[in-house]
Design a protein around this motif. Structure first.
Motif, PDB file in Angstrom:
ATOM      1  N   ASP A 108       0.826  -1.217   0.000  1.00 36.74           N
ATOM      2  CA  ASP A 108       0.000   0.000   0.000  1.00 36.74           C
ATOM      3  C   ASP A 108       0.859   1.266   0.000  1.00 36.74           C
ATOM      4  N   VAL A 109       1.894   1.262  -0.795  1.00 38.58           N
ATOM      5  CA  VAL A 109       2.814   2.411  -0.818  1.00 38.58           C
ATOM      6  C   VAL A 109       2.181   3.544  -1.635  1.00 38.58           C
ATOM      7  N   THR A 110       2.237   4.757  -1.097  1.00 35.77           N
ATOM      8  CA  THR A 110       1.719   5.910  -1.843  1.00 35.77           C
ATOM      9  C   THR A 110       2.906   6.789  -2.229  1.00 35.77           C
ATOM     10  N   PRO A 111       2.696   7.726  -3.153  1.00 36.26           N
ATOM     11  CA  PRO A 111       3.808   8.625  -3.514  1.00 36.26           C
ATOM     12  C   PRO A 111       4.325   9.383  -2.292  1.00 36.26           C
ATOM     13  N   ASP A 112       3.440   9.686  -1.331  1.00 36.28           N
ATOM     14  CA  ASP A 112       3.881  10.408  -0.121  1.00 36.28           C
ATOM     15  C   ASP A 112       4.821   9.569   0.756  1.00 36.28           C
ATOM     16  N   ASP A 113       4.766   8.258   0.586  1.00 36.18           N
ATOM     17  CA  ASP A 113       5.621   7.383   1.408  1.00 36.18           C
ATOM     18  C   ASP A 113       7.030   7.247   0.842  1.00 36.18           C
ATOM     19  N   THR A 114       7.225   7.711  -0.382  1.00 32.45           N
ATOM     20  CA  THR A 114       8.498   7.358  -1.039  1.00 32.45           C
ATOM     21  C   THR A 114       9.699   7.998  -0.332  1.00 32.45           C
ATOM     22  N   GLY A 115       9.505   9.187   0.258  1.00 35.49           N
ATOM     23  CA  GLY A 115      10.602   9.845   0.974  1.00 35.49           C
ATOM     24  C   GLY A 115      11.057   9.004   2.153  1.00 35.49           C
ATOM     25  N   ASP A 116      10.103   8.589   2.985  1.00 34.34           N
ATOM     26  CA  ASP A 116      10.426   7.762   4.160  1.00 34.34           C
ATOM     27  C   ASP A 116      11.043   6.433   3.737  1.00 34.34           C
ATOM     28  N   LEU A 117      10.450   5.868   2.687  1.00 33.61           N
ATOM     29  CA  LEU A 117      10.936   4.552   2.242  1.00 33.61           C
ATOM     30  C   LEU A 117      12.376   4.662   1.748  1.00 33.61           C
ATOM     31  N   TYR A 118      12.618   5.705   0.979  1.00 35.28           N
ATOM     32  CA  TYR A 118      13.975   5.893   0.449  1.00 35.28           C
ATOM     33  C   TYR A 118      14.970   6.122   1.591  1.00 35.28           C
ATOM     34  N   ALA A 119      14.531   6.947   2.547  1.00 34.60           N
ATOM     35  CA  ALA A 119      15.422   7.272   3.675  1.00 34.60           C
ATOM     36  C   ALA A 119      15.741   6.033   4.514  1.00 34.60           C
ATOM     37  N   SER A 120      14.854   5.036   4.488  1.00 33.25           N
ATOM     38  CA  SER A 120      15.076   3.846   5.317  1.00 33.25           C
ATOM     39  C   SER A 120      16.110   2.893   4.701  1.00 33.25           C
ATOM     40  N   LEU A 121      16.427   3.091   3.437  1.00 34.13           N
ATOM     41  CA  LEU A 121      17.359   2.172   2.769  1.00 34.13           C
ATOM     42  C   LEU A 121      18.706   2.198   3.484  1.00 34.13           C
ATOM     43  N   GLY A 122      19.194   1.051   3.765  1.00 36.72           N
ATOM     44  CA  GLY A 122      20.484   0.986   4.454  1.00 36.72           C
ATOM     45  C   GLY A 122      20.322   0.932   5.965  1.00 36.72           C
ATOM     46  N   GLY A 123      19.096   1.168   6.443  1.00 41.80           N
ATOM     47  CA  GLY A 123      18.852   1.118   7.881  1.00 41.80           C
ATOM     48  C   GLY A 123      17.762   0.106   8.195  1.00 41.80           C
ATOM     49  N   ALA A 124      17.052   0.367   9.264  1.00 45.60           N
ATOM     50  CA  ALA A 124      15.979  -0.558   9.645  1.00 45.60           C
ATOM     51  C   ALA A 124      14.801  -0.417   8.671  1.00 45.60           C
ATOM     52  N   PRO A 125      14.121  -1.537   8.367  1.00 44.04           N
ATOM     53  CA  PRO A 125      12.975  -1.446   7.460  1.00 44.04           C
ATOM     54  C   PRO A 125      11.890  -0.527   8.020  1.00 44.04           C
ATOM     55  N   LEU A 126      11.122   0.030   7.127  1.00 41.00           N
ATOM     56  CA  LEU A 126      10.054   0.956   7.505  1.00 41.00           C
ATOM     57  C   LEU A 126       8.835   0.120   7.939  1.00 41.00           C
ATOM     58  N   GLU A 127       8.707  -0.067   9.246  1.00 45.55           N
ATOM     59  CA  GLU A 127       7.730  -1.036   9.749  1.00 45.55           C
ATOM     60  C   GLU A 127       6.282  -0.709   9.371  1.00 45.55           C
ATOM     61  N   ARG A 128       5.938   0.580   9.310  1.00 41.87           N
ATOM     62  CA  ARG A 128       4.532   0.905   9.094  1.00 41.87           C
ATOM     63  C   ARG A 128       4.013   0.454   7.714  1.00 41.87           C
ATOM     64  N   LEU A 129       4.918   0.234   6.779  1.00 40.87           N
ATOM     65  CA  LEU A 129       4.478  -0.208   5.448  1.00 40.87           C
ATOM     66  C   LEU A 129       4.864  -1.652   5.158  1.00 40.87           C
TER      67      LEU A 129
END
Ligand code: SF4
Length: 515
Positions: free
Chosen positions: A67-88
């Motif tokens: 259920d990824v939206t365009p608004d989530d892409t910033g958070d998702l991108y920022a999570s790369l290399g770190g802990a997974p983005l749990e909310r999605l």
């Protein structure tokens, strides 16, 4: 990092295009980040789209997001290399993924369907190159026979037997046809395979051509699948340019050219004789068989017709051997089957499971059961030619013969789940309306019979029918089944017959007393 965005039709329809664009923008702004954003095909869990998957660099397994939206892409991108983005996060150890076995869908959701090099890097075209350079056509044929593969379009006819019939013909001109005229309501397996891994189907077709001695082929695909058509066209162009299709494949004497023909929306054109008439520019109507297409097909030449999924199995059979394939599934139904799970089920989407799996495992575990605390009522398999199976058949293994004996069929892989709120009379009426509308009108039993049966079902559903109407409906089912010219008419009564077999009380409750 490789970030994959599902760009198959279902995720696109829920906004995957904007998600892909958003992630690409972030990657562009972060040019030194080493992030590759890749469009891929169907990941399977269509009901949770848009889906994004990130390869396992820091984590043990790939991380999937739903259920990824365009608004989530910033958070998702920022999570790369770190802990997974749990909310999605969408867990990938759930039965939906864990209980599947992928052969046809092996590359689906992993490779970019528009890049030939991606397919080649995943082992693609190696079976074809090996076959044309090291094996004889008889060797290829032997593996397919040995695999026990049966036609995935619905009939379940042994593929090796069909291939042998065409191969044995002394006629100089032969054809291969890939039937991609998928038309059952609720079915989207072939569309997803073509959108996700078109080269796999082309490779299967070329292997078939080599085995039977054909140099020309057609993909007959419905025009309502624009994305699949576009990817197929691109794939044919790429493979031809690379010398994997076209003339002198891999510098051998084997030539194999594939053309696309678009269906104009008639369901009956999925029937093989109607399909061939349509390719020849004639009206898409069935003709009596025999002669079968394997003996007398396109322009009266021997023609091999297989559906998308059947052909998509071939590269893996050649790669790993017929015995390997035979070891999967059951004795009479080997390999896996792709199903499109739809209806009142928590996880709808595309799945591939070994033959012989219990229906209950598909519905309750892979499908996640019925949502909103409702009860399961029936599962419809086989589209308008199939039937509805109730709870007591959920422990039945999914095999061609068991499904048939229970009053349904495997069909091409549409699986519609119904809950306690579904009226089985309405279900039968819906499928009959479909057959009535799609009847080509060539023969009377189907042309007139479907109209009459639909009228009676209408009357029953509205509470206006009597026992005499129901008796007449049953009589008509027998007549239409026995006397129609092609499969459409012969199987049109199936949804009525199976709902009568298991849910007769729902019909009886709607009848009014004879006056
Ligand atoms: Fe046409 Fe129906 Fe007869 Fe088939 S059975 S030829 S669809 S009228």
């Amino acid at each position: 990092h490789c970030v994959r965005v599902c760009m198959a039709a279902s995720c696109q329809s829920s906004g995957a295009g904007a998600v892909l664009e958003g992630l690409r923008q972030h990657a562009k702004q972060d040019a030194d980040g080493g992030v590759h954003v890749k469009p891929v095909g169907c990941m399977g869990l269509c009901s949770a789209g848009p889906l994004v998957s990130v390869d396992a660099t820091e984590t043990k397994t790939d991380v999937m997001y739903k259920d990824v939206t365009p608004d989530d892409t910033g958070d998702l991108y920022a999570s790369l290399g770190g802990a997974p983005l749990e909310r999605l996060r969408c867990p990938t150890d759930i039965p939906f993924f864990a209980c599947q076995q992928r052969i046809v869908l092996k590359n689906s959701g992993i490779i970019d369907p528009e890049h030939l090099d991606d397919y080649i890097a995943a082992g693609g075209y190696s079976s074809l190159v090996r076959a044309v350079t090291e094996l004889t056509p008889a060797d290829v044929l032997r593996e397919v026979k040995q695999s026990g593969l049966r036609g995935r379009g619905g009939g379940g006819y042994p593929a090796g037997l069909k291939w042998s019939t065409v191969a044995m013909s002394p006629e100089p001109h032969k054809f291969v046809i890939c039937n991609a005229d998928e038309g059952d309501p609720g079915a989207f397996m072939d569309r997803a395979v073509l959108e996700s891994d078109p080269h796999r189907v082309l490779e299967g077709m070329a292997l078939a051509g080599y085995a039977i001695g054909a140099e020309h082929a057609y993909v007959y695909i419905r025009a309502e699948y624009p994305l699949a058509v576009e990817r197929l066209k691109k794939a044919i162009k790429q493979a031809t340019k690379k010398g994997l299709l076209g003339r002198r494949i891999s510098d051998t004497t084997f030539n194999f050219e594939i053309e696309i023909r678009l269906g104009a929306g008639a369901f009956v054109c999925g029937e093989e004789t109607a399909l061939m008439a349509s390719i020849q520019g004639l009206r898409g109507q069935p003709r009596p068989r025999p002669p079968y297409p394997a003996e007398e097909g396109l322009w009266e030449c021997p023609t091999l017709i297989n559906n998308v999924e059947t052909l998509a199995n071939i590269p893996s059979i050649l790669d790993r051997g017929g015995d390997w394939f035979k070891g999967i599934g059951t004795e009479t139904s080997t390999g896996t089957k792709v199903f499109a799970l739809a209806g009142r089920i928590a996880n709808s989407g595309l799945i591939e499971v070994p033959m012989g799996i219990r229906l209950r495992e598909i519905v309750e575990q892979i499908g996640g059961g019925i949502p909103d605390g409702r009860r399961f009522k029936a599962v419809q398999t086989g589209g308008p030619s199939g039937g509805c199976l109730p709870e007591q058949h959920l422990d039945m293994p999914v095999e061609y013969d068991t499904l048939r004996s229970a009053g349904s069929i495997m069909g091409s892989g549409g699986m519609i789940v119904m809950d306690e709120t579904s009226s089985m009379v309405d279900v039968a009426r819906y499928f009959m309306e479909f057959c009535m509308t799609e009847s080509c009108g060539k023969c009377v039993p189907c042309r007139a019979g479907t109209v009459q049966m639909h009228g009676l079902l209408d009357k029953i559903a509205e509470g206006l029918a009597t026992q005499a109407d129901l008796d007449l409906l049953e009589e008509l089912c027998d007549v239409v089944q026995a006397t129609s010219l092609c499969g459409l008419g012969q199987t049109a009564p199936n949804p009525v017959l199976s709902t009568l077999r298991y849910f007769r009380h729902e019909y009886d409750e709607k009848l009014r007393p004879e006056s």
